[in-house]
Design a protein around this motif. Structure first.
Motif, PDB file in Angstrom:
ATOM      1  N   ALA A   1      12.756   9.819  -5.973  1.00 51.15           N
ATOM      2  CA  ALA A   1      11.656  10.615  -5.628  1.00 51.15           C
ATOM      3  C   ALA A   1      10.692   9.918  -4.417  1.00 51.15           C
ATOM      4  O   ALA A   1      10.389  10.450  -3.478  1.00 51.15           O
ATOM      5  N   MET A   2      10.612   8.564  -4.524  1.00 50.44           N
ATOM      6  CA  MET A   2       9.686   8.071  -3.693  1.00 50.44           C
ATOM      7  C   MET A   2      10.486   7.978  -2.264  1.00 50.44           C
ATOM      8  O   MET A   2       9.880   7.954  -1.185  1.00 50.44           O
ATOM      9  N   ALA A   3      12.005   7.577  -2.532  1.00 53.19           N
ATOM     10  CA  ALA A   3      12.754   7.493  -1.314  1.00 53.19           C
ATOM     11  C   ALA A   3      12.687   8.545  -0.514  1.00 53.19           C
ATOM     12  O   ALA A   3      12.640   8.812   0.842  1.00 53.19           O
TER      13      ALA A   3
ATOM     14  N   ILE B   1       5.596  -5.508   4.398  1.00 56.39           N
ATOM     15  CA  ILE B   1       6.744  -5.332   3.276  1.00 56.39           C
ATOM     16  C   ILE B   1       5.920  -5.176   1.741  1.00 56.39           C
ATOM     17  O   ILE B   1       5.610  -6.359   1.563  1.00 56.39           O
ATOM     18  N   GLY B   2       6.432  -4.301   0.997  1.00 59.42           N
ATOM     19  CA  GLY B   2       5.996  -4.134  -0.268  1.00 59.42           C
ATOM     20  C   GLY B   2       7.299  -3.499  -0.950  1.00 59.42           C
ATOM     21  O   GLY B   2       8.204  -3.035  -0.364  1.00 59.42           O
ATOM     22  N   TYR B   3       7.405  -3.729  -2.316  1.00 63.44           N
ATOM     23  CA  TYR B   3       8.484  -3.328  -3.019  1.00 63.44           C
ATOM     24  C   TYR B   3       8.018  -2.936  -4.370  1.00 63.44           C
ATOM     25  O   TYR B   3       7.071  -3.303  -4.877  1.00 63.44           O
ATOM     26  N   ALA B   4       8.936  -2.215  -4.895  1.00 66.28           N
ATOM     27  CA  ALA B   4       8.713  -2.025  -6.505  1.00 66.28           C
ATOM     28  C   ALA B   4      10.189  -2.012  -7.332  1.00 66.28           C
ATOM     29  O   ALA B   4      10.955  -1.479  -6.653  1.00 66.28           O
ATOM     30  N   GLY B   5       9.794  -1.925  -8.566  1.00 63.65           N
ATOM     31  CA  GLY B   5      11.087  -1.720  -9.463  1.00 63.65           C
ATOM     32  C   GLY B   5      10.795  -0.799 -10.345  1.00 63.65           C
ATOM     33  O   GLY B   5       9.665  -0.786 -11.075  1.00 63.65           O
TER      34      GLY B   5
ATOM     35  N   LYS C   1       0.702  -1.128   0.169  1.00 69.75           N
ATOM     36  CA  LYS C   1       0.093   0.030   0.099  1.00 69.75           C
ATOM     37  C   LYS C   1       0.741   1.138  -0.094  1.00 69.75           C
ATOM     38  O   LYS C   1       0.683   2.244  -0.885  1.00 69.75           O
ATOM     39  N   GLN C   2       1.792   1.244   0.839  1.00 67.41           N
ATOM     40  CA  GLN C   2       2.705   2.384   0.836  1.00 67.41           C
ATOM     41  C   GLN C   2       3.613   2.720  -0.380  1.00 67.41           C
ATOM     42  O   GLN C   2       4.015   3.797  -0.662  1.00 67.41           O
ATOM     43  N   VAL C   3       4.034   1.501  -1.057  1.00 65.35           N
ATOM     44  CA  VAL C   3       4.823   1.921  -2.437  1.00 65.35           C
ATOM     45  C   VAL C   3       3.771   2.400  -3.281  1.00 65.35           C
ATOM     46  O   VAL C   3       4.428   3.437  -3.899  1.00 65.35           O
ATOM     47  N   LEU C   4       2.470   2.112  -3.420  1.00 68.92           N
ATOM     48  CA  LEU C   4       1.537   2.848  -4.352  1.00 68.92           C
ATOM     49  C   LEU C   4       1.396   4.148  -3.965  1.00 68.92           C
ATOM     50  O   LEU C   4       1.426   5.014  -4.947  1.00 68.92           O
TER      51      LEU C   4
ATOM     52  N   THR D   1       6.684  -1.451 -11.344  1.00 67.70           N
ATOM     53  CA  THR D   1       6.304  -2.919 -11.233  1.00 67.70           C
ATOM     54  C   THR D   1       6.362  -3.149  -9.588  1.00 67.70           C
ATOM     55  O   THR D   1       7.247  -3.133  -8.905  1.00 67.70           O
ATOM     56  N   CYS D   2       5.093  -3.059  -9.286  1.00 67.46           N
ATOM     57  CA  CYS D   2       4.870  -3.267  -7.652  1.00 67.46           C
ATOM     58  C   CYS D   2       4.474  -4.690  -7.298  1.00 67.46           C
ATOM     59  O   CYS D   2       3.745  -5.316  -8.081  1.00 67.46           O
ATOM     60  N   ASN D   3       4.993  -4.927  -6.249  1.00 69.27           N
ATOM     61  CA  ASN D   3       4.782  -6.307  -5.714  1.00 69.27           C
ATOM     62  C   ASN D   3       4.896  -6.219  -4.144  1.00 69.27           C
ATOM     63  O   ASN D   3       5.174  -5.323  -3.445  1.00 69.27           O
ATOM     64  N   GLY D   4       4.897  -7.544  -3.340  1.00 63.62           N
ATOM     65  CA  GLY D   4       4.874  -7.320  -2.197  1.00 63.62           C
ATOM     66  C   GLY D   4       4.875  -8.901  -1.602  1.00 63.62           C
ATOM     67  O   GLY D   4       4.662  -9.629  -2.054  1.00 63.62           O
ATOM     68  N   VAL D   5       5.272  -9.051  -0.133  1.00 58.30           N
ATOM     69  CA  VAL D   5       5.265 -10.618   0.343  1.00 58.30           C
ATOM     70  C   VAL D   5       3.953 -10.684   1.174  1.00 58.30           C
ATOM     71  O   VAL D   5       3.749 -11.896   1.675  1.00 58.30           O
ATOM     72  N   SER D   6       2.905  -9.788   1.127  1.00 54.48           N
ATOM     73  CA  SER D   6       1.979  -9.848   2.062  1.00 54.48           C
ATOM     74  C   SER D   6       1.238 -11.355   1.590  1.00 54.48           C
ATOM     75  O   SER D   6       0.605 -11.942   2.597  1.00 54.48           O
ATOM     76  N   LYS D   7       0.903 -11.401   0.481  1.00 54.91           N
ATOM     77  CA  LYS D   7      -0.506 -12.433   0.093  1.00 54.91           C
ATOM     78  C   LYS D   7       0.273 -13.831  -0.194  1.00 54.91           C
ATOM     79  O   LYS D   7      -0.182 -14.631   0.654  1.00 54.91           O
TER      80      LYS D   7
END
Ligand SMILES: Cc1ncc(COP(=O)(O)O)c(C=O)c1O
Length: 399
Positions: free
Chosen positions: A260-262, A248-252, A101-104, A233-239
């Motif tokens: 900018a996101m950092a 924990i979520g992440y993106a490339g 969620k935070q990545v998006l 490309t957004c993804n995460g380990v939640s599901k």
């Protein structure tokens, strides 16, 4: 002068979180409730991942880390993108946040100015439009009905793009419908995007590993490498890893966007939990056999669910390709009367009736932008799915 900001008037509380909390409260009061509202696997986080978290605590990894993630986790994410998606990302292309969620949210906050438009295929995950609105953008829902199995067609995408379009948000397999795009369908969408170089793609691949019946996951930058430099490309380990609480979520993506996101994260939440990051390294680098085993159970539950729903008077349900949701139509219950004498006028009335009559917590389609439908999550014990409470509730409705 109002104390609360006008920004808040643009959003509403997450309906899925509301339903989950309501089900929890009713259970605490002693009611027999089956929670089919939450988007959360009922399985435990696998042992090797839990152990990695404990080991990190014992090694003293309990301090701040780099703002957008540890070098170890970035390396593991790069390897995952290469191995599973054929995508070339370097550590400087990776950002890690407190949940998908935070990545998006970071990506939208970092890029949207007032009136920028974001195309969101509907039915959509409830948070997309509200996040866009919070970031001053304009959500542009595009209705995708059962005729396209709830998926966005190339024609509909083409028609929705304007000079103000900044992003297309794509989510496959989808929450709330479980629909998965085929490679050919993604290719058709990427061909449209190639013709509109000002439009970026935010692909939310959170349910990547939850796929059934041979449906194969693919993601836009993999299908069309020419879009790499305008894809997040957004993804995460939640599901897939049953790690919803670890956050924990992440993106490339391209370096300028990632930086900018950092920067935003450095002035808001700083790094995601150090312990959770260590556990996520174990998740992404470890054995994936448990996912195949769990998917067998999910698939079995999906099949029972779809079968029961299609036997319920007034309901009909497509069989989805992935995730752990189904999105049945309740069109045939509209206008019917409950045993208590109330007429069902909307899908919101229908889910209220389900909770009241049978203790089933589900979420109304209105929350996902397409009515009259409702979403149920079958990430619950198989015997609870088999209880057929929804079918029972529909059988006693009268004209
Ligand atoms: C489509 C989709 N994207 C993102 C998320 C957010 O995941 P997380 O719990 O990692 O923030 C969810 C969670 O429900 C989801 O369904």
């Amino acid at each position: 002068m109002a104390f609360l900001s006008s920004r808040l008037s643009r959003i509403k509380p997450s309906p899925t979180i509301f339903v989950t909390q309501k089900a929890r409260q009713l259970k605490a009061e002693g009611r027999d409730v089956i929670g089919m509202g939450a988007g959360e696997p009922d399985f435990e986080t696998p042992e090797h991942i839990r152990e990695a978290g404990k080991a990190a605590i014992d090694r003293g990894e309990t301090k701040y880390t780099d703002v957008d993630g540890t070098p170890e986790l970035k390396k593991a994410i790069c390897a995952k993108f290469k191995r599973e998606n054929g995508l070339d990302y370097k550590p400087e292309n990776i950002t890690i946040s407190t949940g998908g969620k935070q990545v998006l949210f970071n990506a939208l906050l970092a890029t949207l100015d007032k009136d920028d438009e974001v195309i969101i295929p509907a039915p959509y995950w409830t948070s997309y439009p509200d996040m866009v609105a919070l970031c001053d953008g304009t959500p542009v829902p595009v209705l995708c009905g059962e005729n396209t199995r709830f998926k966005l067609s190339a024609e509909a995408l083409e028609a929705a793009i304007t000079p103000k379009t900044k992003w297309l948000i794509l989510n496959s397999p989808s929450n709330p419908t479980g629909a998965g795009y085929t490679k050919a369908e993604i290719k058709a969408l990427t061909e449209v995007l190639l013709r509109h170089p000002h439009v970026w793609v935010m692909t939310d691949d959170m349910y990547e590993h939850l796929a059934y019946d041979g449906w194969e996951f693919s993601t836009p930058a993999q299908i069309e490498p020419k879009l790499w430099d305008r894809t997040l490309t957004c993804n995460g380990v939640s599901k897939a890893y049953s790690m919803t609480g670890w956050r924990i979520g992440y993106a490339g993506g391209p370096v300028a966007l990632i930086k900018a996101m950092a920067m935003l994260q450095s002035q808001s939440t700083s790094n995601p939990s150090s312990v959770s990051q260590a556990a996520a390294v174990a998740a992404l680098s470890g054995d994936l056999d448990f996912i195949a085993e769990r998917n067998e159970t999910f698939k079995q539950r999906r099949d029972i669910c779809v079968d029961l729903l299609n036997k319920a008077p007034g309901l009909s349900c497509l069989k989805p390709d992935g995730a752990f949701y189904v999105y049945p139509s309740c069109a045939g219950t509209i206008g019917k009367r409950t045993p208590a004498g109330k007429v069902i006028e909307t899908d919101t009335d229908f889910v209220a009736y389900l909770l009241d009559a049978e203790g089933v917590a589900a979420v109304q389609g209105a929350a996902f932008g397409l009515s009259p439908y409702f979403r149920i999550s079958y990430a619950i014990a198989t015997d609870q799915v088999e209880e057929a409470r929804i079918q029972r509730a529909c059988q006693v409705l009268t004209d």
